[in-house]
Every structure is written in C-alpha cells, then in structure tokens.
Design a protein around this motif. Structure first.
Motif, short mmCIF file in Angstrom:
data_model
loop_
_atom_site.label_atom_id
_atom_site.label_comp_id
_atom_site.label_asym_id
_atom_site.label_seq_id
_atom_site.Cartn_x
_atom_site.Cartn_y
_atom_site.Cartn_z
N ILE A 193 0.91 -1.20 -0.05
CA ILE A 193 0.06 0.03 -0.04
C ILE A 193 0.98 1.14 -0.05
CG2 ILE A 193 -1.54 1.35 1.08
CD1 ILE A 193 -2.94 -1.16 2.42
N VAL A 194 1.80 1.37 0.86
CA VAL A 194 2.84 2.23 0.84
C VAL A 194 3.63 2.60 -0.44
CG1 VAL A 194 4.70 3.49 2.13
CG2 VAL A 194 3.00 1.80 3.48
N GLU A 195 4.01 1.32 -1.08
CA GLU A 195 4.89 1.43 -2.26
C GLU A 195 3.85 2.09 -3.26
OE1 GLU A 195 6.08 -2.29 -3.47
OE2 GLU A 195 7.29 -2.45 -1.79
N LYS A 196 2.53 1.98 -3.31
CA LYS A 196 1.69 2.25 -4.43
C LYS A 196 1.23 3.68 -4.36
CE LYS A 196 -0.74 -1.97 -5.85
NZ LYS A 196 -0.32 -1.98 -7.17
N LEU A 197 1.50 4.32 -3.23
CA LEU A 197 1.17 5.79 -2.90
C LEU A 197 2.22 6.75 -3.56
CD1 LEU A 197 -1.24 6.94 -1.16
CD2 LEU A 197 0.22 6.86 0.88
N LYS A 198 2.02 7.08 -4.82
CA LYS A 198 2.67 7.50 -5.50
C LYS A 198 2.34 9.48 -5.19
CE LYS A 198 4.55 4.34 -7.75
NZ LYS A 198 4.96 3.40 -6.71
N GLN A 199 2.69 9.85 -3.98
CA GLN A 199 2.29 11.14 -3.60
C GLN A 199 3.45 11.72 -2.96
OE1 GLN A 199 -0.58 12.60 -4.03
NE2 GLN A 199 -1.31 10.73 -4.98
N PRO A 200 3.60 13.04 -2.69
CA PRO A 200 4.80 13.70 -2.18
C PRO A 200 5.09 13.14 -0.98
CG PRO A 200 3.18 15.40 -2.78
CD PRO A 200 2.50 14.21 -2.94
N LYS A 201 6.45 12.98 -0.75
CA LYS A 201 6.93 12.15 0.44
C LYS A 201 6.48 12.73 1.70
CE LYS A 201 8.28 8.51 -1.04
NZ LYS A 201 7.30 7.32 -0.61
N LYS A 202 5.98 13.89 1.79
CA LYS A 202 5.78 14.60 3.23
C LYS A 202 3.90 14.77 3.14
CE LYS A 202 10.06 16.19 5.33
NZ LYS A 202 10.77 17.34 5.64
N GLY A 203 3.38 14.08 1.99
CA GLY A 203 2.03 14.42 1.91
C GLY A 203 1.04 13.84 3.04
#
Ligand SMILES: C[S@@+](CC[C@H](N)C(=O)[O-])C[C@H]1O[C@@H](n2cnc3c(N)ncnc32)[C@H](O)[C@@H]1O
Length: 221
Positions: free
Chosen positions: A41-51
């Motif tokens: 789940i964390v890997e798939k989260l393609k979002q800003p790292k401090k999002g």
C-alpha cells in the motif's frame, strides 16, 4: 448505524497483533503476507513524500507505522477505544481521531491519500458508495484511495470460497464471511468510477486484493 462491530474489536485489541503476525489460525490465508500487503500500500502511494495521508480503521496502527516511517504526515481514524489506545502506545507521534469511514473530521481536507487495510468490509455496499463519494471531497486532484481487503472476484468465486471454507471446517471464518459485507470487484469498480476515480485491483493472496483508485475529477457529494 456505524460502526457495528465494536465488541469484537474491544475484545480482540489486546492480542490483535499476535493474531495477525503469529497465530492467525483459521484466518491464515486471509492474513498471509500481511506485512507485505501493508508495505505494498505504501509503495503504491505515488504522492509527495511529506504528503497528508488518512488511515481509516487503523486498528493497532500497523499501516500507519509504515506510513510514518516512509515520511508521510499521517492522520489515523479508528472507532474502537481499545484499538486507539494500543496504536497510540506503539506510535506516540501518531495523530489519531475517534471516527469511522463515514464520520471523520471535516478539517482533514486536501489530503494526498486515504488508505485502509482489512476494514472496508464493515460497511454495507450502500455505505461504501457514500464513503467513496465523500473521499473525493477530501482528496487533492490525483490523490489516491488505496485499500487492502477481502474482495470476491465475482459471485461464482464467492460461492466456491464459502463452500471451501465450510468443507475445511473453518466455521469462525465462515461466520465472519457471512456476517460482514464483503463485496465484489465489479461493485467497487462501479462505485469508484461513479465517484470520479480510475481504479485498478491487484490480488495479494487468496482473499485479499489491493484497490488503488486515483481521483481524476471533482464530483459533488
Ligand atoms: C481487522 S481490523 C484491521 C486493523 C488494521 N487496519 C490492520 O490492517 O491491521 C479492522 C479495524 O476496523 C475498525 N472498524 C470497524 N468498523 C469500522 C468502520 N465502520 N469504520 C472504520 N473502521 C472500522 C475496527 O475497530 C478495527 O480496528
């Protein structure tokens, strides 16, 4: 009407981590690869790292812990007081609120991700559709909803799985599969699409799929 399974989780909280990590018993195929599923789940989260990411039904905070480690700003939502207490003890820095999929703080807006593991099946299909429409309002454009949960490939697969669970004598698991609101990929696909998301599904084990939905348009709630 929500949530409705409080007594189960109040009793389960103290040994929840032991069950999922060491002694899943009848649930061994449901929790097979539990840690890998949360990490995916964390890997798939393609979002800003401090999002900003909301974890709903955080339980003892295992997924929230992975997200914190990855650098995300995490807000956890959990209806069970006993679960919240354990999550806070494990991760003192975790921002955690009492709430559920349909009732969480209005102020949590413009978030980059809404995640959840092993929890969305507590909602009826009608409630799932309401929750998904509401997620659209809380996410930035391009934000993601990523959930891992037991989902049936289709109704034929559901029948076969129930038959197989019964044949193997897993009566506790069978009762759970019949009592809660496990749904099909088609139902979820239609709900996410109607609520302004594009969605894909990845099978993680015999029971659990990850649904990864990206907000592609604003939808009025
Ligand atoms: C099987 S546990 C999963 C906990 C954690 N997410 C994990 O992966 O280990 C299900 C969690 O969902 C919570 N829950 C039950 N009904 C809920 C609802 N309607 N909305 C949000 N969470 C709910 C329970 O209190 C419990 O902590």
């Amino acid at each position: 009407m929500m949530p409705r399974f409080e007594t189960i989780f109040a009793k389960w909280a103290a040994n929840y981590d032991d069950t999922v990590l060491k002694n899943p018993g009848e649930y061994h195929e449901v929790f097979e690869g539990y840690t890998r599923i949360l990490a995916t789940i964390v890997e798939k989260l393609k979002q800003p790292k401090k999002g900003k990411v909301i974890d709903i039904g955080t339980g003892t905070g295992n997924l929230a812990g992975f997200l914190i480690k990855a650098g995300f700003q995490v807000m956890a939502i959990e209806p069970s007081k006993e679960m919240r207490k354990i999550a806070k003890r494990k991760f003192p820095e975790l921002e955690i609120y009492e709430g559920d999929f349909l009732n969480f703080p209005e102020k949590l807006r413009k978030v980059h991700g809404i995640v959840s593991s092993y929890a969305f099946h507590h909602l009826t299909d009608e409630e799932k559709a309401d929750a998904i429409r509401n997620f659209n309002q809380h996410l930035v454009m391009g934000g993601q909803v990523i959930f891992a949960d037991t989902v049936y490939e289709n109704l034929k697969f559901k029948e076969e799985l129930l038959r197989d669970t019964k044949a193997r004598g897993y009566m506790g698991l069978l009762k759970d599969l019949k009592r809660e609101y496990y749904t099909t990929i088609d139902v979820l696909k239609n709900q996410f699409t109607a609520a302004g998301f594009e969605v894909e599904f990845t099978r993680m084990n015999k029971f659990v799929w990850i649904m990864d939905a990206k907000k592609i348009k604003e939808v009025e709630n």
